[in-house]
Design an enzyme around this catalytic site. Structure first.
Site, PDB file in Angstrom:
ATOM      1  N   CYS A 288      -9.931  -1.600  -6.026  1.00  0.00           N
ATOM      2  CA  CYS A 288     -11.165  -1.101  -5.419  1.00  0.00           C
ATOM      3  C   CYS A 288     -11.837  -0.004  -6.238  1.00  0.00           C
ATOM      4  CB  CYS A 288     -10.883  -0.610  -4.002  1.00  0.00           C
ATOM      5  SG  CYS A 288     -10.029  -1.844  -2.999  1.00  0.00           S
TER       6      CYS A 288
ATOM      7  N   HIS B 227     -15.217   7.019  -0.293  1.00  0.00           N
ATOM      8  CA  HIS B 227     -14.548   5.717  -0.340  1.00  0.00           C
ATOM      9  C   HIS B 227     -14.477   5.167   1.079  1.00  0.00           C
ATOM     10  CE1 HIS B 227     -12.094   2.532  -1.874  1.00  0.00           C
ATOM     11  NE2 HIS B 227     -11.053   2.873  -1.133  1.00  0.00           N
TER      12      HIS B 227
ATOM     13  N   GLU C  92      -8.629  11.126   2.092  1.00  0.00           N
ATOM     14  CA  GLU C  92      -9.855  11.486   1.380  1.00  0.00           C
ATOM     15  C   GLU C  92     -10.455  12.771   1.938  1.00  0.00           C
ATOM     16  OE1 GLU C  92     -13.964   9.486  -0.361  1.00  0.00           O
ATOM     17  OE2 GLU C  92     -12.875   8.453   1.246  1.00  0.00           O
TER      18      GLU C  92
ATOM     19  N   LYS D 204     -19.743   1.887   3.579  1.00  0.00           N
ATOM     20  CA  LYS D 204     -18.952   0.717   3.956  1.00  0.00           C
ATOM     21  C   LYS D 204     -19.068   0.416   5.448  1.00  0.00           C
ATOM     22  CE  LYS D 204     -15.314   0.874   0.391  1.00  0.00           C
ATOM     23  NZ  LYS D 204     -15.636   2.116  -0.344  1.00  0.00           N
TER      24      LYS D 204
ATOM     25  N   HIS E  97     -16.076  -3.629   2.939  1.00  0.00           N
ATOM     26  CA  HIS E  97     -15.422  -3.238   1.689  1.00  0.00           C
ATOM     27  C   HIS E  97     -15.401  -4.409   0.719  1.00  0.00           C
ATOM     28  CE1 HIS E  97     -13.030  -1.317  -1.173  1.00  0.00           C
ATOM     29  NE2 HIS E  97     -11.900  -1.121  -0.516  1.00  0.00           N
TER      30      HIS E  97
ATOM     31  N   PHE F 270      -5.900   0.054  -4.637  1.00  0.00           N
ATOM     32  CA  PHE F 270      -4.492  -0.315  -4.654  1.00  0.00           C
ATOM     33  C   PHE F 270      -3.953  -0.134  -6.072  1.00  0.00           C
ATOM     34  CE2 PHE F 270      -4.457  -3.604  -0.913  1.00  0.00           C
ATOM     35  CZ  PHE F 270      -4.695  -2.571  -0.025  1.00  0.00           C
TER      36      PHE F 270
END
Length: 414
Positions: free
Chosen positions: A164, A304, A315, A336, A341, A400
């Site tokens: 991502c 994010h 975050e 998002k 996403h 990831f």
């Protein structure tokens, strides 16, 4: 010797809210959701039956019909977005300049739809029926390669795959390529089309996705108390990064200046962020150092913000660690919430939103934020866009594998 400055002169987007930057942006500031039931394949047997489809995307209207058959959906998205970005920039690539124009595009997964389709042909019809286009369509660098061929860019051409964080890593590489003199222009960002049967089933098996099948538009709810996972989406965001004097010499409209980028690794868990957000915080600090900005110079962060229980808290902690008392004065939103996403494309799409926020002085909202969750205690611009002056802004992407990337832009001041 002074460092070469890099600016943004064009943008193109394919998103669940629309096929153009204008439609995407209008949807964001109006607080609309592009999330809905999946229609491209039968989801009746799936635990999760919704996502962020670009259902309005018709490749035959945007791309030469002969080329469509040679491109996986993720490359189709990338090519369409790149054409729009180049058109907005007004850049003409000539034989004399082609070697100074590059393409660096990220994708977390690449041509998953083609992989699934050809595996089915192999199983059902035998190896002789597998398409000769299989590898050229599914490879992660197909988007960058096809853009390069389409526009005649003969400079640096590369693909980045960091889950991502792919698009933001790609844009950081583009920034540095121009700074060091390896290119004058780079088309950069990300593209992803992993909203496929295998993609959906695999993420659902990880328990990573929201299961709010009864109410898809409200399923993605970053920082909200009732968030239950992210919403899988698709799309592309491509931007034209250009060396300042090159842009000036041709009278280009400058949308923003790319000030800095920071990249780190958690070196922790393959899918979960560090609980204290230390990796993300380190990337943000490096981005600010690279941009030569202080924390209180930043007014807005495009987070994010995936709507996962662990990620949103990590975050938030990271932002407070880096920005200290100024964190309470920041506007922090997750776009998002409106588009889901899109994995490796998300950083490109979100930087486009961040550029528009900076350029137009409007922070887009985090929709579906009704009651902040425990540990989520910043100003997330809940539900309604906010007019505000924005001098500098940051966009975060965490992937990831522990990949963290943050990019900083600022108003162009000559």
């Amino acid at each position: 010797m002074s460092q070469r400055r890099v600016v943004i002169t064009g943008m193109g987007a394919i998103t669940p809210l629309g096929n153009t930057v204008d439609r995407f942006w209008e949807g964001l500031i109006e607080g609309r959701s592009g999330i809905g039931p999946i229609t491209r394949f039968d989801v009746s047997a799936f635990d999760v039956r919704f996502g962020g489809e670009c259902g309005h995307f018709d490749p035959d209207r945007l791309i030469d019909r002969r080329a469509v058959k040679r491109l996986d959906r993720f490359s189709q998205f990338a090519l369409a977005a790149a054409r729009d970005a180049l058109a907005e920039s007004g850049l003409t690539i000539t034989d004399q300049t082609a070697g100074r124009v590059g393409v660096i595009v990220g994708s977390g997964i690449g041509g998953l739809e083609e992989l699934e389709s050809q595996h089915s042909r192999l199983e059902n019809k035998g190896p002789g029926k597998v398409s000769a286009f299989t590898i050229p369509k599914l490879m992660v660098n197909a988007a960058a390669g096809n853009i390069s061929m389409e526009v005649g860019a003969k400079g640096i051409s590369a693909a980045v795959a960091t889950a991502c964080a792919s698009a933001t890593n790609a844009m950081g590489d583009a920034l540095n390529a121009i700074r060091r003199g390896a290119a004058d222009v780079v088309l950069t960002g990300g593209s992803e089309a992993a909203l496929t049967p295998l993609g959906l089933a695999a993420f659902a098996a990880m328990k990573a996705l929201s299961t709010r099948n009864e109410d898809p538009p409200r399923a993605c709810r970053p920082f909200d108390r009732d968030r239950d996972g992210f919403v899988l989406a698709e799309g592309a965001g491509i931007l034209v990064f250009e060396e300042l004097e090159c842009a000036r010499s041709r009278g280009a409209i400058i949308l923003a200046e790319v000030a800095g980028c920071g990249v780190t690794s958690d070196a922790g868990h393959i899918t979960q962020p560090l609980e204290d957000g230390a990796g993300g915080a380190a990337a943000m600090r490096l981005a600010l150092m690279d941009a030569r900005l202080n924390p209180d110079d930043v007014d807005y962060i495009n987070a994010h913000g995936t709507s996962t229980p662990l990620g949103d808290v990590a975050e938030t902690i990271a932002i407070k660690t880096v920005f200290g008392s100024h964190a309470r004065r920041l506007a922090v939103s997750s776009t998002k919430s409106s588009v889901g996403h899109s994995l490796g494309a998300s950083g490109g799409i979100e930087l486009i939103a961040t550029v528009r926020a900076l350029y137009q002085g409007v922070a887009p909202p985090t929709i579906n934020l009704d009651q902040p969750g425990e540990g989520c205690d910043l100003d997330y611009v809940p539900n309604v866009a906010r007019d505000m002056p924005i001098r500098a802004a940051m966009s975060n992407s965490f992937g990831f594998g522990g990949h963290n990337a943050s990019i900083v832009i600022k108003r162009f001041e000559g």
